[in-house]
Design a protein around this motif. Sequence first.
Motif: not given
Length: 396
Positions: A5-28
């Motif tokens: 399946l091809k899934i495209l996740l859209m959210s401002t709640l997602y970690p980045s190099a600048a904010r590594p723990v932001h929205g980590i539950f979505v990434e997990t």
Amino acid sequence: MPRPLKILLMSTLYPSAARPVHGIFVETRLRELLGSGEVEARVIAPVPWFPFAGARFGEYGRYAATPRHERRNGIDVSHPRYFLPPRVGMNLAPHTLARAFLGEARHLAAEGFVPDVIDAHYYYPDGVAAGIAAARLGRPFVVTARGTDVNLIPDYPYPRQLILATAAQARASIGVCQALSDRLAELGADRCRLRTFRNGVDLERFSPVARTEARRHLGIADDGPALVSVGHLVERKGHHLAVDAMRQLPADTRLYVIGEGEERPALERQIRQHGLETRVRLVGAVANTELKWWYSAADATVLCSSREGWANVLLESMACGTPVVATDIWGTPEVVSSPAAGRLMAARTADALCAGWAALRAEPPAREATRRHAEGFSWDATTRAQLALFREIADA
């Protein structure tokens, strides 16, 4: 085997190099889904536009420092910018965010990635924006509700209108606890389209370490009870209540506050004002991979939040064999559902925290029992449920 399946996740709640723990539950949750081997995924995680990077600009400086594209844990993530003006931002955000989602999704489609399902997280503005983009792209979508997005934001008429319109358009709305699914139904969402997929816990990352060993590893005292309070340093997490409770607890009790945020100066003043410098320590931010040492070192994790959809820190603590004392709100009773898990506070006060801690101390569960409770919340069931839902939508 069916094709991935091809899934495209859209959210401002997602970690980045600048904010590594932001929205980590979505990434997990996405990483667990990818671990099934049945999914391909891309992530569009916009950040508000801001011209200047740097620590002196606080959160906005971190927005500016966020890379446009990065690869995190094997997942390709795009961070387009969207306009978020002050004061009127709440009403405009779904529309400016939708434009960011749409532009990046069309770029991915041109490269050959056309999603079977768009997976949006946080109902407002993210889910509403994803719904606008999905309609333009002609793709089905689902939205996951996570807390304030359906418990507080619908108090405003315009966001409430958009949330309900999006719920009617979405193939499914997902609550991370039953309380959030029930809340969506109370708002007027069709119960037939509601699902509850609880967050799980990584039982390998969060595993028990002997308390003495954990304290030695961290270089902290091993001669009395220790409490940890984990989360961003913001008022709603209630760290100030945990600090206040220390004034009533025995002098050998210590509190370790883990996280960073805007409330740090206020907490520092509170600690000085009450002469708690030797008993309360503001540890700062800790990498998610290192939290197991703090949970294992503690006799209990305390969480005095005013609102929580599904508090991951509670399950993380339990997975390390450490029970919790937490406010009785939203999805938390679904997590703290047995004496082995810990105690729920009768109110969101320092007194209630002290009472909950006293009750836990009087009848402490075995660490093995607390761990077993957490083992009932593995990611397997949620991953299977997501796959079944996404397959159903794709086949339709």
